[in-house]
Design a protein around this motif. Structure first.
Motif, PDB file in Angstrom:
ATOM      1  N   ILE A  68       0.713  -1.148  -0.018  1.00 32.73           N
ATOM      2  CA  ILE A  68      -0.134  -0.032   0.227  1.00 32.73           C
ATOM      3  C   ILE A  68       0.937   1.381  -0.138  1.00 32.73           C
ATOM      4  O   ILE A  68       0.413   2.376   0.423  1.00 32.73           O
ATOM      5  N   GLY A  69       2.208   1.031  -0.325  1.00 31.67           N
ATOM      6  CA  GLY A  69       2.862   2.414  -0.476  1.00 31.67           C
ATOM      7  C   GLY A  69       4.122   2.521   0.421  1.00 31.67           C
ATOM      8  O   GLY A  69       4.900   3.837   0.111  1.00 31.67           O
ATOM      9  N   CYS A 144      -7.360  -2.544   5.300  1.00 25.69           N
ATOM     10  CA  CYS A 144      -6.669  -1.494   4.256  1.00 25.69           C
ATOM     11  C   CYS A 144      -7.847  -0.982   3.504  1.00 25.69           C
ATOM     12  O   CYS A 144      -7.700   0.074   2.913  1.00 25.69           O
ATOM     13  N   LEU A 145      -9.113  -1.585   3.250  1.00 24.01           N
ATOM     14  CA  LEU A 145     -10.266  -1.227   2.239  1.00 24.01           C
ATOM     15  C   LEU A 145     -11.222  -0.634   3.315  1.00 24.01           C
ATOM     16  O   LEU A 145     -12.218  -0.230   2.560  1.00 24.01           O
ATOM     17  N   LYS A 209      -7.120   2.885   2.482  1.00 26.49           N
ATOM     18  CA  LYS A 209      -5.782   3.540   3.034  1.00 26.49           C
ATOM     19  C   LYS A 209      -4.309   3.417   2.277  1.00 26.49           C
ATOM     20  O   LYS A 209      -4.254   2.103   1.573  1.00 26.49           O
ATOM     21  N   TYR A 210      -3.528   4.343   2.276  1.00 28.67           N
ATOM     22  CA  TYR A 210      -2.582   3.974   1.585  1.00 28.67           C
ATOM     23  C   TYR A 210      -1.328   4.777   2.359  1.00 28.67           C
ATOM     24  O   TYR A 210      -1.679   5.841   3.168  1.00 28.67           O
ATOM     25  N   TYR A 234      -1.505   2.598  -8.213  1.00 29.99           N
ATOM     26  CA  TYR A 234      -0.755   3.687  -7.286  1.00 29.99           C
ATOM     27  C   TYR A 234       0.722   3.212  -7.383  1.00 29.99           C
ATOM     28  O   TYR A 234       1.846   4.145  -7.346  1.00 29.99           O
ATOM     29  N   LEU A 235       1.100   2.263  -7.080  1.00 28.12           N
ATOM     30  CA  LEU A 235       2.646   1.629  -6.902  1.00 28.12           C
ATOM     31  C   LEU A 235       3.073   1.713  -8.384  1.00 28.12           C
ATOM     32  O   LEU A 235       4.378   2.300  -8.579  1.00 28.12           O
ATOM     33  N   ASP A 236       2.448   1.753  -9.525  1.00 23.49           N
ATOM     34  CA  ASP A 236       2.942   2.266 -10.801  1.00 23.49           C
ATOM     35  C   ASP A 236       3.455   3.746 -10.821  1.00 23.49           C
ATOM     36  O   ASP A 236       4.472   4.331 -11.556  1.00 23.49           O
TER      37      ASP A 236
END
Length: 239
Positions: A68-69, A144-145, A209-210, A234-236
């Motif tokens: 998640i980052g 997380c969601l 959540k991140y 998001y990770l991209d």
């Protein structure tokens, strides 16, 4: 007599499913693709010939945060935080072998900040060296969601929050109807192959959540109320 046979057959099916779920709790469809995703995004070590190795609660939590980052800069930011409010019994128990300088301290604090930290039983311990199990893993991923209210960011197994998150995980795509554990009350430990699948499923979810690397004074933990992109997207952007 006919009804009796139906009842006996149903009981046998339930018993067989529960036995099966101990060895295969998560459907391993697309395992090769899940490994590639985990490796490409560097969220958990994809080891050769180790699919059946059990995963610790510490490694699982660490992997979820990377999914998640989380990155090294965010870890450094949290390293300068007062850890007085996280479960510390893990670090005081002689068989756990943690030091106060261990990164696990930081991981626990980040998870607490995001309201992801799920302890075992009613204790304040995370028990990072123990194996992660299906129900606990599903509840952390679902946290997380979800907008879950917890006691200082910590929810315990069998609490109302835990049960709500575990049930929700069956409808969000974290746990699927084809996972044998969907039908059972067993709670087996997860192996690496199971964790690869679960983490790949999380990356396909719309982000809520991140963690963000802002390099300014904003909190690293953020909420995407619009669920504007998947965790993979998001990770991209951030890698």
């Amino acid at each position: 007599m006919k009804n009796k046979k139906i009842v006996v057959t149903a009981i046998l099916i339930i018993v067989i499913i529960n036995i099966f779920s101990v060895f295969n709790p998560i459907l391993l469809l697309n395992l090769k693709n899940a490994k590639k995703i985990c490796n490409d995004y560097n969220i958990i070590e994809v080891k050769l010939n180790s699919d059946n190795e059990y995963v610790s609660r510490e490694e699982f939590l660490d992997s979820v945060l990377y999914a998640i980052g989380m990155n090294e800069y965010i870890i450094d930011r949290y390293n300068n935080t007062d850890f007085g409010t996280i479960p510390t019994d893990d670090f005081n128990l002689p068989n756990k072998q943690y030091s106060t300088t261990d990164n696990f301290y930081t991981i626990c604090f980040i998870a607490k900040d995001l309201k992801l930290l799920q302890t075992k039983g009613n204790t304040r311990c995370y028990y990072g060296k123990d194996n992660i199990k299906v129900q606990e893993a599903a509840s952390i991923l679902q946290a997380c969601l979800s907008n879950v209210e917890t006691d200082n960011g910590i929810f315990t197994k069998k609490s109302k929050e835990f049960m709500t998150l575990f049930i929700k995980s069956h409808f969000s795509g974290i746990i699927t109807p084809l996972d044998s554990n969907y039908f059972t009350i067993t709670n087996p430990s997860l192996k690496r192959k199971d964790v690869y699948i679960l983490l790949a499923r999380l990356l396909k979810q719309k982000r809520y959540k991140y963690l963000i690397d802002t390099k300014i004074s904003e909190p690293a933990s953020q909420i995407d109320s619009e669920r504007s992109m998947t965790y993979k997207e998001y990770l991209d952007l951030t890698n």
